[in-house]
Design a protein around this motif. Structure first.
Motif, PDB file in Angstrom:
ATOM      1  N   ARG A 138     -51.690 -15.074  66.717  1.00  0.00           N
ATOM      2  CA  ARG A 138     -52.051 -16.273  67.497  1.00  0.00           C
ATOM      3  C   ARG A 138     -53.489 -16.181  68.004  1.00  0.00           C
ATOM      4  N   LEU A 139     -53.899 -14.973  68.420  1.00  0.00           N
ATOM      5  CA  LEU A 139     -55.257 -14.796  68.933  1.00  0.00           C
ATOM      6  C   LEU A 139     -56.294 -15.052  67.832  1.00  0.00           C
ATOM      7  N   PHE A 140     -56.037 -14.558  66.636  1.00  0.00           N
ATOM      8  CA  PHE A 140     -56.968 -14.804  65.531  1.00  0.00           C
ATOM      9  C   PHE A 140     -57.058 -16.296  65.219  1.00  0.00           C
ATOM     10  N   GLN A 141     -55.936 -16.980  65.186  1.00  0.00           N
ATOM     11  CA  GLN A 141     -55.960 -18.418  64.877  1.00  0.00           C
ATOM     12  C   GLN A 141     -56.720 -19.192  65.950  1.00  0.00           C
ATOM     13  N   GLY A 326     -62.052 -22.301  75.114  1.00  0.00           N
ATOM     14  CA  GLY A 326     -61.121 -21.713  74.153  1.00  0.00           C
ATOM     15  C   GLY A 326     -60.324 -20.576  74.759  1.00  0.00           C
ATOM     16  N   VAL A 327     -60.994 -19.735  75.543  1.00  0.00           N
ATOM     17  CA  VAL A 327     -60.312 -18.621  76.215  1.00  0.00           C
ATOM     18  C   VAL A 327     -59.268 -19.149  77.189  1.00  0.00           C
ATOM     19  N   GLU A 328     -59.666 -20.129  78.007  1.00  0.00           N
ATOM     20  CA  GLU A 328     -58.750 -20.687  79.006  1.00  0.00           C
ATOM     21  C   GLU A 328     -57.526 -21.320  78.341  1.00  0.00           C
ATOM     22  N   ASP A 329     -57.764 -22.061  77.253  1.00  0.00           N
ATOM     23  CA  ASP A 329     -56.649 -22.708  76.549  1.00  0.00           C
ATOM     24  C   ASP A 329     -55.703 -21.674  75.960  1.00  0.00           C
ATOM     25  N   ARG A 333     -51.742 -20.942  76.997  1.00  0.00           N
ATOM     26  CA  ARG A 333     -50.654 -20.982  76.024  1.00  0.00           C
ATOM     27  C   ARG A 333     -49.891 -19.668  76.007  1.00  0.00           C
ATOM     28  N   LEU A 334     -50.616 -18.568  76.204  1.00  0.00           N
ATOM     29  CA  LEU A 334     -49.974 -17.256  76.223  1.00  0.00           C
ATOM     30  C   LEU A 334     -49.053 -17.128  77.427  1.00  0.00           C
ATOM     31  N   ALA A 339     -43.056 -17.380  79.489  1.00  0.00           N
ATOM     32  CA  ALA A 339     -41.915 -17.988  80.178  1.00  0.00           C
ATOM     33  C   ALA A 339     -40.750 -18.251  79.228  1.00  0.00           C
ATOM     34  N   VAL A 340     -41.010 -18.224  77.935  1.00  0.00           N
ATOM     35  CA  VAL A 340     -39.974 -18.576  76.960  1.00  0.00           C
ATOM     36  C   VAL A 340     -38.775 -17.639  77.060  1.00  0.00           C
ATOM     37  N   ASP A 341     -39.045 -16.326  77.152  1.00  0.00           N
ATOM     38  CA  ASP A 341     -37.942 -15.356  77.218  1.00  0.00           C
ATOM     39  C   ASP A 341     -37.101 -15.559  78.479  1.00  0.00           C
ATOM     40  N   VAL A 342     -37.787 -15.835  79.601  1.00  0.00           N
ATOM     41  CA  VAL A 342     -37.060 -16.065  80.858  1.00  0.00           C
ATOM     42  C   VAL A 342     -36.205 -17.321  80.750  1.00  0.00           C
ATOM     43  N   LEU A 343     -36.773 -18.385  80.213  1.00  0.00           N
ATOM     44  CA  LEU A 343     -36.029 -19.639  80.059  1.00  0.00           C
ATOM     45  C   LEU A 343     -34.840 -19.461  79.125  1.00  0.00           C
TER      46      LEU A 343
END
Length: 424
Positions: A138-141, A326-329, A333-334, A339-343
């Protein structure tokens, strides 16, 4: 989880050190797999160019000492020598560094476009080695996307400023009329292609391309009306060459002092201008000791490059702002992904409680309890079970004085002072 960017570049290390830390294409897959096996790195990629060698890593927790020790050991350097010129960036600083590198903001030649292609190659090799996973992927993309935006939305890459261009500019200063000069280009890669293009545009009298394989040299030579030869033919071509520019992936010098001395005698000491762009070097440093040779390495091109960069400085600030966005975005997203695992766990818990209450309700219906009573008990039971754990934890947080957590809970459950009034 931690992102790490670790390495050396033209700002922190001399060409002597950089050529010792460089990875050959043949080494990369094995090196990547060894890196992930020996160090705590779960994901890894290696970018190795003439101006930098960098490791991009994803680890559970930042652990750079073992990585530095591996890098020093792999290249037979002392750890102290490597530490003296290495830099380490972590998390959002690592993300920013990668995006700046891909955008050409950290290059010797500001805004040079080749680095993006080199970074894409590094990503492809890491995928081949099986050392890139979902996070580094994801970081490379995101890095590629930001670099593309920088290229599209700023003028940082509009003017032909590159190491290749700088080499040709320097040749123009030494030879007032390139139309009378002959050039020998050693190698047939991207950099030599750029050199050939610039020399061709300047109207150089004759261009010879020498390469390990004649087929690759012929393809390049045909594009610019040049002549293709094998590396073994260099001594003969050297005699007629006023300009020699070399950039290969050889691990050992391919042009020595003796060969140049013999060529100078036949040229009656007519000067030769040489630029060694390769790391490791293609031309023995001792060649520069000869009276009739002007030998430059990539490090010597700094002044020429600086002169040609003025037109790009204005675009650099806009590019830095795009990188910042770009860094902030990416980091946002990261954080969302975190939060996905917690949800997922919370949903699974809620579904388990729901299934328990539904099973209980079905038994009550089978035992003759009215549907109205079963629905009421189902709703009450499910509500109590869903609220039990949060209620216990909120009371504990309140007792511990964790009012900041209580404020977060109020925001999490979308509660406010007017909620009771609106529900009436």
């Amino acid at each position: 989880m931690a992102f790490i960017a670790l390495g050396i570049n033209h700002k922190t290390a001399s060409v002597d050190v950089r050529e010792r830390v460089a990875f050959t294409p043949e080494q990369l897959v094995e090196a990547l797999q060894q890196l992930c096996r020996i160090t705590p790195s779960r994901e890894a990629a290696i970018l190795s160019t003439c101006n930098r060698s960098e490791l991009y890593l994803e680890q559970d927790h930042p652990s750079t000492d073992e990585v530095l020790a591996w890098l020093a050991g792999y290249h037979n350097l002392s750890l102290e020598e490597l530490r003296a010129c290495a830099y380490v960036h972590q998390d959002d600083a690592a993300v920013r560094h990668m995006m700046r590198v891909a955008s050409g903001l950290d290059s010797m030649v500001l805004g040079e476009p080749q680095i993006l292609g080199q970074m894409k190659s590094a990503y492809a090799v890491a995928r081949e080695a099986g050392t890139v996973g979902p996070l580094l992927g994801r970081l490379f993309q995101a890095t590629f996307s930001t670099a593309k935006t920088v290229r599209t939305d700023t003028a940082i890459g509009e003017n032909p400023v590159s190491v290749a261009f700088a080499a040709v500019s320097l040749a123009k200063q030494i030879f007032s009329d390139l139309h009378r000069s002959q050039a020998l280009l050693i190698g047939a890669g991207e950099t030599i292609t750029l050199v050939a293009r610039h020399l061709h545009e300047q109207g150089v009298k004759r261009i010879v391309v020498a390469n390990r394989t004649l087929e690759r040299a012929s393809i390049l030579a045909e594009e610019f009306g040049a002549h293709a030869v094998l590396l073994a033919d260099m001594p003969q071509e050297l005699v007629n060459s006023d300009i020699v520019i070399s950039s290969t992936a050889s691990q050992l010098p391919i042009l020595g002092k003796g060969a140049v001395e013999r060529a100078l005698k036949q040229r009656r000491h007519k000067p030769i201008f040489m630029v060694d762009i390769a790391v490791p070097r293609d031309i023995e440093p001792e060649v520069g000791e000869l009276d009739d040779v002007y030998l430059y390495t990539v490090d010597d091109l700094h002044d020429v490059v600086a002169e040609n960069l003025k037109s790009r400085q204005g675009a650099a600030q806009a590019a830095e702002e795009l990188v910042g966005a770009g860094v902030e975005d990416f980091m946002q997203r990261l954080r969302e992904l975190a939060a996905v695992d917690v949800l997922r766990a919370y949903r699974q818990q809620a579904e388990r409680l729901r299934d328990e209450e539904v099973t209980k309700a079905q038994r009550m219906l089978q035992n003759g309890t009215s549907a109205e009573e079963v629905l009421a008990l189902l709703a009450r039971g499910l509500t109590n079970k869903l609220l039990h754990a949060p209620s216990v934890q909120l009371k504990k947080l309140s007792a511990d004085g964790r009012f900041d957590a209580l404020a977060v809970a109020q925001e999490l459950f979308a509660l406010d002072e007017g909620s009771d009034k609106r529900s009436q």
